[in-house]
Design an enzyme around this catalytic site. Structure first.
Site, PDB file in Angstrom:
ATOM      1  N   CYS A  87     -21.468  96.876 -22.825  1.00  0.00           N
ATOM      2  CA  CYS A  87     -20.932  97.896 -23.881  1.00  0.00           C
ATOM      3  C   CYS A  87     -21.371  98.804 -22.992  1.00  0.00           C
ATOM      4  O   CYS A  87     -22.231  99.016 -22.388  1.00  0.00           O
ATOM      5  CB  CYS A  87     -21.680  98.103 -24.769  1.00  0.00           C
ATOM      6  SG  CYS A  87     -22.395  99.669 -25.599  1.00  0.00           S
ATOM      7  N   CYS A 108     -22.792 101.919 -23.951  1.00  0.00           N
ATOM      8  CA  CYS A 108     -24.826 101.767 -23.997  1.00  0.00           C
ATOM      9  C   CYS A 108     -25.319 101.454 -22.729  1.00  0.00           C
ATOM     10  O   CYS A 108     -26.062 102.299 -21.790  1.00  0.00           O
ATOM     11  CB  CYS A 108     -25.422  99.762 -23.861  1.00  0.00           C
ATOM     12  SG  CYS A 108     -24.390  99.683 -25.820  1.00  0.00           S
ATOM     13  N   ASP A 109     -24.449 100.706 -21.467  1.00  0.00           N
ATOM     14  CA  ASP A 109     -25.159 100.789 -20.049  1.00  0.00           C
ATOM     15  C   ASP A 109     -24.236 101.953 -19.604  1.00  0.00           C
ATOM     16  O   ASP A 109     -24.707 101.595 -17.412  1.00  0.00           O
ATOM     17  CB  ASP A 109     -24.665  99.345 -20.096  1.00  0.00           C
ATOM     18  CG  ASP A 109     -25.842  98.636 -21.090  1.00  0.00           C
ATOM     19  OD1 ASP A 109     -26.641  99.145 -21.508  1.00  0.00           O
ATOM     20  OD2 ASP A 109     -25.284  97.236 -21.068  1.00  0.00           O
TER      21      ASP A 109
END
Ligand code: NAP
Length: 309
Positions: A134, A137-138
């Site tokens: 992701c 997200c990261d």
């Protein structure tokens, strides 16, 4: 006593929520199980530029929130629960979550698909410690660091371009010498000065260090000449496609070899009357938010006709 609902919808991405909008407007009082990833894959995507109606694009999480609010406006009920067992052998269909038992007269499966992983032990070891699926997200954790994206499709190109916002350099690792991605996405990646390509290469091992666990390199093998080399990276993002979330229905519904639920003809009917499938769990070809939404509409109409019949 199990809780009975006329219609249950599993999944709250564009397919599930569109089915909910249509079913709620047909007064079927649908109950939507949001599942393990409420909102589905759009919640881990960045800007959606190809959903009709949004001239300037819209962020994925905002789009799914709009779908949900629209469905709720007509009376759809959303539950933050996941179905872990299903018995489709007789009607009403039986479903089990971690906390409750449910039955329903019609079931719409819109459980989507999840990221695919390479399946090597070192990937597992560093998952969440430099290995991710992701970018949204990261990506933030890799400011000014070199990273790699694995895959040659649109997802890999999109993730790579997005990650250049943070990373010092992004290397796209692809197992063939030809990319699968659409021309426009390929161009975006190729034009980006921070993106490099390691074509005809596969990751043999994720190399890292402990205390705290972190990734230091990807051990690559060139599949054409067999040569091996280490690519120094702090993060490795998987963009190698998805697996349909259909496991709960294994052995109960017709599926293809990859686990995608098979729907009949132009409808969303599955091999069990009263069970309908829409979105990515039954679509290995288009897999777009808009096509998922379209099939969600079809599933609600098919289910409504089934209940009337
Ligand atoms: P995809 O098109 O299936 O591409 C997956 C890529 O990963 C392929 O290049 C594949 O290699 C590679 N791959 C698969 N398994 C692998 C493994 N075990 N090891 C190494 N590489 C592996 O999946 P996707 O990119 O997620 O796209 C899915 C769909 O969503 C497509 O229809 C795409 O157009 C769409 N999409 C659209 C957008 C957009 O328009 N903005 C963004 C993202 C996705 P091979 O090529 O060798 O098979």
């Amino acid at each position: 006593m199990p809780k009975h609902h006329q219609m249950i919808i599993l999944g709250s991405g564009p397919a599930g929520s569109t089915a909910a909008i249509y079913a709620a407007r047909a007064d079927l009082k649908p109950v939507v199980f949001e599942g393990i990833q409420p909102g589905g894959q759009l919640t881990i995507t960045t800007e959606v530029e190809n959903f009709p109606g949004y001239v300037d694009g819209i962020m994925g999480p905002e789009l799914v929130d709009i779908f949900k609010r629209q469905a709720e406006r007509f009376g759809a009920e959303y539950l933050t629960e996941e179905i872990i067992e299903a018995d489709l052998s007789q009607r009403p269909f039986k479903l089990k979550s971690y906390t409750d038992d449910y039955t329903c007269d019609a079931l719409i499966i819109a459980t989507g698909a999840s990221a695919r992983w390479l399946g090597i032990p070192s990937e597992q070891k560093y998952m969440g410690h430099g290995v991710s699926a992701c970018a949204t997200c990261d990506g933030f954790f890799f400011k000014d660091k070199p990273i790699a994206v694995v895959g040659g499709g649109d997802s890999a190109m999109e993730e790579a371009v997005f990650l250049t916002k943070f990373a010092s350099k992004v290397t796209i690792i692809h197992r063939r010498d030809e990319l699968r991605a659409s021309k426009i996405m390929q161009e975006k990646a190729k034009e980006n000065p921070k993106i490099e390509f390691a074509l005809s290469c596969v990751i043999d091992e994720v190399i890292g260090a402990d205390d705290p666990p972190h990734v230091t390199a990807a051990k690559l093998k060139n599949v054409k000449d067999g040569s091996e080399f280490d690519l120094p990276v702090d993060g490795i993002f998987m963009g190698i496609g998805h697996i349909p979330n259909s496991k709960v229905f294994g052995g109960q519904l017709d599926m293809d070899n990859n686990g995608y639920i098979i729907t009949r003809g132009k409808s969303t009917s599955t091999s069990v009357p009263g069970v309908f499938a829409c979105g990515d769990v039954q679509d290995s070809v288009y897999r777009q938010a808009i096509s998922a939404a379209g099939s969600g509409c079809m599933a609600a109409i098919d289910a409504e006709r089934f209940l009337e019949g």
